[in-house]
Scaffold this motif. Structure first.
Motif, PDB file in Angstrom:
ATOM      1  N   LEU A  57       0.836  -1.207   0.000  1.00  0.00           N
ATOM      2  CA  LEU A  57       0.000   0.000   0.000  1.00  0.00           C
ATOM      3  C   LEU A  57       0.869   1.254   0.000  1.00  0.00           C
ATOM      4  O   LEU A  57       0.538   2.252  -0.667  1.00  0.00           O
ATOM      5  N   ASP A  58       1.989   1.221   0.720  1.00  0.00           N
ATOM      6  CA  ASP A  58       2.903   2.367   0.719  1.00  0.00           C
ATOM      7  C   ASP A  58       3.483   2.598  -0.677  1.00  0.00           C
ATOM      8  O   ASP A  58       3.638   3.747  -1.116  1.00  0.00           O
ATOM      9  N   THR A  59       3.794   1.529  -1.402  1.00  0.00           N
ATOM     10  CA  THR A  59       4.286   1.677  -2.774  1.00  0.00           C
ATOM     11  C   THR A  59       3.206   2.256  -3.682  1.00  0.00           C
ATOM     12  O   THR A  59       3.479   3.098  -4.541  1.00  0.00           O
ATOM     13  N   GLY A  60       1.954   1.828  -3.500  1.00  0.00           N
ATOM     14  CA  GLY A  60       0.858   2.397  -4.281  1.00  0.00           C
ATOM     15  C   GLY A  60       0.709   3.890  -4.048  1.00  0.00           C
ATOM     16  O   GLY A  60       0.513   4.665  -4.992  1.00  0.00           O
ATOM     17  N   ARG A  61       0.819   4.301  -2.795  1.00  0.00           N
ATOM     18  CA  ARG A  61       0.743   5.736  -2.490  1.00  0.00           C
ATOM     19  C   ARG A  61       1.908   6.500  -3.118  1.00  0.00           C
ATOM     20  O   ARG A  61       1.755   7.632  -3.579  1.00  0.00           O
ATOM     21  N   ALA A  62       3.069   5.877  -3.142  1.00  0.00           N
ATOM     22  CA  ALA A  62       4.224   6.524  -3.762  1.00  0.00           C
ATOM     23  C   ALA A  62       4.007   6.721  -5.257  1.00  0.00           C
ATOM     24  O   ALA A  62       4.345   7.782  -5.812  1.00  0.00           O
ATOM     25  N   MET A  63       3.428   5.732  -5.924  1.00  0.00           N
ATOM     26  CA  MET A  63       3.155   5.877  -7.364  1.00  0.00           C
ATOM     27  C   MET A  63       2.166   7.019  -7.619  1.00  0.00           C
ATOM     28  O   MET A  63       2.302   7.773  -8.580  1.00  0.00           O
ATOM     29  N   ALA A  64       1.161   7.144  -6.739  1.00  0.00           N
ATOM     30  CA  ALA A  64       0.210   8.253  -6.875  1.00  0.00           C
ATOM     31  C   ALA A  64       0.914   9.590  -6.661  1.00  0.00           C
ATOM     32  O   ALA A  64       0.649  10.577  -7.366  1.00  0.00           O
ATOM     33  N   ALA A  65       1.840   9.641  -5.706  1.00  0.00           N
ATOM     34  CA  ALA A  65       2.569  10.878  -5.440  1.00  0.00           C
ATOM     35  C   ALA A  65       3.443  11.282  -6.616  1.00  0.00           C
ATOM     36  O   ALA A  65       3.731  12.469  -6.814  1.00  0.00           O
ATOM     37  N   LEU A  66       3.852  10.303  -7.425  1.00  0.00           N
ATOM     38  CA  LEU A  66       4.687  10.581  -8.598  1.00  0.00           C
ATOM     39  C   LEU A  66       3.867  10.860  -9.851  1.00  0.00           C
ATOM     40  O   LEU A  66       4.434  11.081 -10.921  1.00  0.00           O
ATOM     41  N   GLY A  67       2.532  10.844  -9.731  1.00  0.00           N
ATOM     42  CA  GLY A  67       1.689  11.276 -10.837  1.00  0.00           C
ATOM     43  C   GLY A  67       0.797  10.226 -11.449  1.00  0.00           C
ATOM     44  O   GLY A  67      -0.054  10.551 -12.287  1.00  0.00           O
ATOM     45  N   ALA A  68       0.932   8.961 -11.072  1.00  0.00           N
ATOM     46  CA  ALA A  68       0.061   7.926 -11.622  1.00  0.00           C
ATOM     47  C   ALA A  68      -1.292   7.949 -10.919  1.00  0.00           C
ATOM     48  O   ALA A  68      -1.415   8.416  -9.786  1.00  0.00           O
ATOM     49  N   ASP A  69      -2.306   7.423 -11.589  1.00  0.00           N
ATOM     50  CA  ASP A  69      -3.646   7.304 -11.010  1.00  0.00           C
ATOM     51  C   ASP A  69      -3.804   5.861 -10.531  1.00  0.00           C
ATOM     52  O   ASP A  69      -3.923   4.938 -11.326  1.00  0.00           O
ATOM     53  N   VAL A  70      -3.762   5.667  -9.214  1.00  0.00           N
ATOM     54  CA  VAL A  70      -3.771   4.328  -8.615  1.00  0.00           C
ATOM     55  C   VAL A  70      -5.092   4.149  -7.871  1.00  0.00           C
ATOM     56  O   VAL A  70      -5.399   4.909  -6.952  1.00  0.00           O
ATOM     57  N   VAL A  71      -5.882   3.128  -8.265  1.00  0.00           N
ATOM     58  CA  VAL A  71      -7.231   2.969  -7.725  1.00  0.00           C
ATOM     59  C   VAL A  71      -7.421   1.539  -7.220  1.00  0.00           C
ATOM     60  O   VAL A  71      -7.125   0.568  -7.922  1.00  0.00           O
ATOM     61  N   SER A  72      -7.936   1.411  -5.993  1.00  0.00           N
ATOM     62  CA  SER A  72      -8.320   0.115  -5.452  1.00  0.00           C
ATOM     63  C   SER A  72      -9.792  -0.129  -5.726  1.00  0.00           C
ATOM     64  O   SER A  72     -10.637   0.732  -5.464  1.00  0.00           O
ATOM     65  N   HIS A  73     -10.099  -1.315  -6.245  1.00  0.00           N
ATOM     66  CA  HIS A  73     -11.485  -1.687  -6.525  1.00  0.00           C
ATOM     67  C   HIS A  73     -11.996  -2.721  -5.529  1.00  0.00           C
ATOM     68  O   HIS A  73     -13.111  -3.224  -5.676  1.00  0.00           O
ATOM     69  N   GLY A  74     -11.186  -3.035  -4.492  1.00  0.00           N
ATOM     70  CA  GLY A  74     -11.588  -3.985  -3.464  1.00  0.00           C
ATOM     71  C   GLY A  74     -11.197  -5.409  -3.796  1.00  0.00           C
ATOM     72  O   GLY A  74     -11.099  -5.790  -4.967  1.00  0.00           O
TER      73      GLY A  74
END
Length: 450
Positions: A57-74
């Motif tokens: 989850l921390d890596t996902g947040r990092a990708m969002a901080a770098l400009g990617a659109d990261v979405v969890s669908h459950g």
């Protein structure tokens, strides 16, 4: 003390046999890489079976901080709308990687060839771990790192404005270092070449190829030579993450030492650079079989069945196997404690610089539980006490290390007296359902403060 809240002690004790199916989480190594490469592709990458532990989850947040659109669908389903190679933007804040050495080292590689500064931090355990092994080769691209003494976090990495391709020989076997260099090479011109004397896990090479990068691996007398062509256009993928063999190790090994147990772990990744533990266990005489062998998303997989194995013998684990099972030595040492004779584990200096000094953590904890352990800088030996022979009865320091905590909880399931770990919260970084999953199989846990 935990880096994510107050410590939560947890104990385990001998109880019923472990029986049933253990649906362990998705592979952590593949989950990290799926998010990062999805962010570097052009378009939408769809991921199922993603490990939703804190590290990933921390890596996902990092990708969002770098400009990617990261979405969890459950339910482990995620989508990543990538920005393409060269498309990352400077993050507004500090990138917090929590407890994840894999996450921070891969992320450093991913941003090392971008002309902006990224500051990384983590919890108390991660901030004590060495980062020079990654920042040194990244400096060859032109990146500059400024951090605490010893290259420790918090650390700011100033990426190369005009990166150059790199040819780098890894001084120690490390998939994290290799992968960081390859990720940096994606946004560098020309060919980036990594040479490794001993094969390490090759998830990065497999996934880079799957995303459309031009990458090749040649096996030479000096080892493996991996060549990556820089600045490709990565194509988004649909990725089904196999289940994590490092997580599977805990229910598998617990079943081997708990009398009467029979546990099936479905759909485990059996990448040959990750399956050293299972090979070692079979050499010790473990009743461990592969069923329904197949391929999932380019990775070999199978269902693993583990049954109580009272006649296991200690062996010398070949040092060249260490890279394929480095995270599994803590739980292997628990199995070794219930085998007959000495299990010798040489060539494991890497264990000294994991989330904790894992050789010392396991040696001290095993001794407290009545097991004889010898250790040196890059080796250790466990003298087994046979099936049911470990006294237990100790409270063990987890040292903010998820694998130490889980290993000793497994030991408590088969020892004469219960075993307590002083803090079980780090388990959430890689195996958030560990307590529930093991409980469903028949394990008995107690929270003293509950």
């Amino acid at each position: 003390m935990s880096g994510h809240g107050d410590p939560v002690p947890l104990s385990s004790r001998k109880g019923n046999p472990l029986r049933g199916e253990a649906h362990v989480p998705g592979d952590k190594s593949i989950s990290h890489r799926a998010l990062i490469l999805g962010a570097m592709a052009v378009g939408e990458t769809k991921i199922t079976g993603l490990l939703e532990g804190q590290d990933v989850l921390d890596t996902g947040r990092a990708m969002a901080a770098l400009g990617a659109d990261v979405v969890s669908h459950g339910g482990g389903a995620w989508s990543v709308h990538g920005v393409g190679v060269g498309g990352f933007s400077e993050p507004d804040g500090v990138i917090d990687c929590g407890n994840s050495g894999t996450g921070v080292r891969l992320l450093m590689g991913a941003v090392a060839t971008y002309p902006f500064a990224t500051t990384f931090t983590g919890d108390a355990s991660l901030n004590g771990r060495p980062m020079a092994r990654v920042t040194d080769p990244l400096a060859l691209f032109g990146a500059q790192a400024v951090g605490r003494s010893g290259g420790r976090l918090p650390l700011t990495l100033v990426g190369a404005a005009d990166p150059v391709p790199v040819r780098y020989a890894t001084p120690v076997p490390s998939a994290q270092v290799k992968s960081a260099v390859l990720l940096a090479g994606l946004n560098a011109p020309g060919e980036t070449v990594v040479m490794e004397r001993e094969a390490t896990r090759d998830h990065s090479e497999r996934m880079l190829s799957g995303f459309g990068a031009t990458i090749s691996t040649d096996v030479t007398d000096e080892g493996r030579v991996i060549t990556l062509q820089g600045r490709p256009e990565l194509t988004p993928q649909t990725i089904a993450v196999p289940r994590d063999p490092s997580s599977a190790a805990f229910p598998v090994c617990a079943a081997l030492i708990v009398e009467g147990s029979d546990v099936l772990v479905p759909n485990i990744g059996l990448n040959p650079t990750r399956a050293g533990l299972f090979e070692t266990l079979r050499e010790m005489g473990a009743d461990l079989t592969y069923e329904n062998e197949r391929e999932e998303g380019g990775e070999p997989a199978a269902d693993l069945r583990a049954r109580f194995s009272p006649d296991m013998k200690g062996i010398r684990v070949p040092p060249e196997r260490a890279a394929s099972m480095i995270d599994e030595y803590p739980i292997l040492s628990v199995v070794a404690a219930f085998a007959e004779g000495v299990t010798d584990m040489p060539g494991v200096a890497e264990l000294r610089v994991k989330e904790s000094d894992r050789i010392d953590a396991m040696a001290q904890g095993l001794r407290a539980c009545g097991v004889t352990v010898e250790d040196g800088e890059d080796w250790w030996k466990v003298t087994g006490m046979g099936a049911g022979g470990v006294p237990g009865g100790a409270t063990v320091a987890a040292r903010l290390d998820h694998r130490i905590a889980m290993a000793f909880l497994c030991l408590g399931m088969a020892s004469a007296k219960p075993v307590m770990v002083d803090d079980a919260t780090p388990i959430a970084t890689s195996f958030p359902i560990f307590e529930r999953l093991m409980g469903d199989l028949g394990a008995t846990f107690t929270r003293p403060n509950a």
